[in-house]
Design a protein around this motif. Structure first.
Motif, mmCIF file in Angstrom:
data_model
loop_
_atom_site.group_PDB
_atom_site.id
_atom_site.type_symbol
_atom_site.label_atom_id
_atom_site.label_comp_id
_atom_site.label_asym_id
_atom_site.label_seq_id
_atom_site.Cartn_x
_atom_site.Cartn_y
_atom_site.Cartn_z
ATOM 1 N N GLU A 129 0.862 -1.174 0.000
ATOM 2 C CA GLU A 129 0.000 0.000 0.000
ATOM 3 C C GLU A 129 0.900 1.227 0.000
ATOM 4 O O GLU A 129 1.807 1.334 0.826
ATOM 5 N N ARG A 168 1.097 5.439 0.075
ATOM 6 C CA ARG A 168 0.417 6.692 0.382
ATOM 7 C C ARG A 168 1.348 7.827 -0.029
ATOM 8 O O ARG A 168 2.479 7.907 0.424
ATOM 9 N N HIS A 199 -3.626 7.353 -2.650
ATOM 10 C CA HIS A 199 -3.418 5.982 -2.218
ATOM 11 C C HIS A 199 -3.482 5.055 -3.424
ATOM 12 O O HIS A 199 -4.336 5.213 -4.283
#
Length: 86
Positions: free
Chosen positions: A13, A15, A54
């Motif tokens: 993930e 960001r 994101h």
């Protein structure tokens, strides 16, 4: 508040926080050149303005330049959470 579930094996993930949506998109584009990824999602980044972006990348499907960089930068196994990370 519980911490988010970690992504599945081989995925990360990402960001991105930037002063403008265009800067965040430029960084995401560089990541997409190296890794397969999901559609990006963007959000306001607070009272001062800016953008949070994101996306999820698949580290098992990389371009050749990214693969050589990943092999050279393997973690020593130490947890290196930054002080501003949740």
């Amino acid at each position: 508040m519980q911490p988010p579930e970690p992504p599945s094996a081989g995925r990360a993930e990402v960001r991105i926080v930037a002063a403008s949506p265009e800067v965040a998109r430029q960084v995401a584009e560089v990541l997409r050149r190296c890794f397969d990824g999901t559609e990006q999602r963007s959000y306001p980044a607070g009272a001062e303005g800016g953008t949070r972006l994101h996306l999820t990348v698949d580290t098992t499907h990389t371009a050749e330049p990214a693969r050589s960089w990943l092999v050279a930068s393997r973690s020593s196994g130490q947890n290196r959470t930054q002080t501003d990370e949740a």
